[in-house]
Write an enzyme that holds these catalytic residues in place. Structure first.
Site, PDB file in Angstrom:
ATOM      1  N   LYS A  91    -144.984  -0.350 -11.008  1.00 45.36           N
ATOM      2  CA  LYS A  91    -145.958  -0.050 -10.228  1.00 45.36           C
ATOM      3  C   LYS A  91    -146.153  -0.465  -8.757  1.00 45.36           C
ATOM      4  CE  LYS A  91    -150.020  -0.752 -12.470  1.00 45.36           C
ATOM      5  NZ  LYS A  91    -151.483  -1.401 -13.687  1.00 45.36           N
ATOM      6  N   ILE A  92    -146.660   1.063  -7.985  1.00 40.02           N
ATOM      7  CA  ILE A  92    -146.642   1.389  -6.077  1.00 40.02           C
ATOM      8  C   ILE A  92    -147.723   1.488  -5.750  1.00 40.02           C
ATOM      9  CG2 ILE A  92    -145.234   2.273  -4.639  1.00 40.02           C
ATOM     10  CD1 ILE A  92    -143.331  -0.101  -5.954  1.00 40.02           C
TER      11      ILE A  92
END
Length: 232
Positions: A91-92
């Site tokens: 997750k960014i």
């Protein structure tokens, strides 16, 4: 495609939910991780490995990178997929450094979900940067004057219109009604916790109906008699 994603860092919750509900993936964000691990002495990586052992290597598992720059996010992402094996996605965050990191990770073959998406434009930038998922924070957007479900709908429609193969996740979901509306708006992925799954799973009228069926059946065939008894 539609999938429910259990959003938790609680190992026991993962064990309980995985035995009952048709879950398509699992996820954990930094706040969830802190709340679950505080006072346990267990590290984030060890907890993620323990969850991976329960859910299996093939199950998608979303873990969030930490960092202020693209370079730091990429470094965390590499460490994540190296230390938590299997089908692990990173997750960014939806921000300029995040889009840069997503592009770099795409080139390395590391799959990503762009998280903390609040606008249509953030979702478009994330998808074109190479994110496989965009996670729209529905309830949080609503609490701050936006319309989370409508944002999900517009993003999904734009992806369909332009042939963008990015999955729309409705995150920060707080009620069974929001789950319904997110699915109707076209969300492919719904991130939720075990409490919400349990709310979705039952209805008082179902319980009442089953009691009537049981009473009628046992009135004729006897208490505790089932089809299996008749067939043996």
């Amino acid at each position: 495609m539609l999938e429910f994603c259990l959003d938790t860092g609680d190992l026991e919750m993962v064990k309980a939910a995985s035995k009952v509900y048709p879950l398509g993936c699992y996820s954990m964000n930094p706040t969830i991780a802190v709340n679950c691990l505080k006072g346990t002495g267990k590290s984030f990586i060890q907890n993620a490995r323990d969850i991976r052992e329960v859910i299996g290597d093939e199950m998608p598992f979303f873990l969030e990178a930490m960092g202020d720059t693209a370079e730091e996010l990429v470094e965390d992402a590499r460490a994540m997929v190296a230390t938590v094996p299997g089908n692990t996605l990173v997750k960014i965050p939806a921000c300029p450094e995040g889009y840069k990191a997503i592009s770099a990770l795409k080139a390395e073959g590391i799959r990503t979900s762009c998280t903390a998406v609040f606008t249509f434009n953030q979702a478009m930038l994330a998808a074109l940067a190479g994110a496989e998922y965009v996670a729209v924070y529905v309830s949080r957007l609503d609490r701050n004057g936006g319309n989370g479900i409508e944002t999900v709908r517009r993003i999904k429609q734009a992806f369909l219109d332009h042939g963008i193969g990015c999955i729309v996740s409705a995150a920060s979901i707080k009620s069974a009604g929001e789950v319904e509306r997110a699915i109707e708006a076209g969300a492919d992925n719904i991130a939720l916790n075990l409490d919400l799954l349990e709310q979705m799973a039952v209805h008082p009228m179902t319980a009442g109906t089953l009691e009537t069926f049981k009473s009628d059946w046992e009135g004729l065939f006897g208490v505790g008699v089932r089809i299996a008894n008749m067939a043996s």
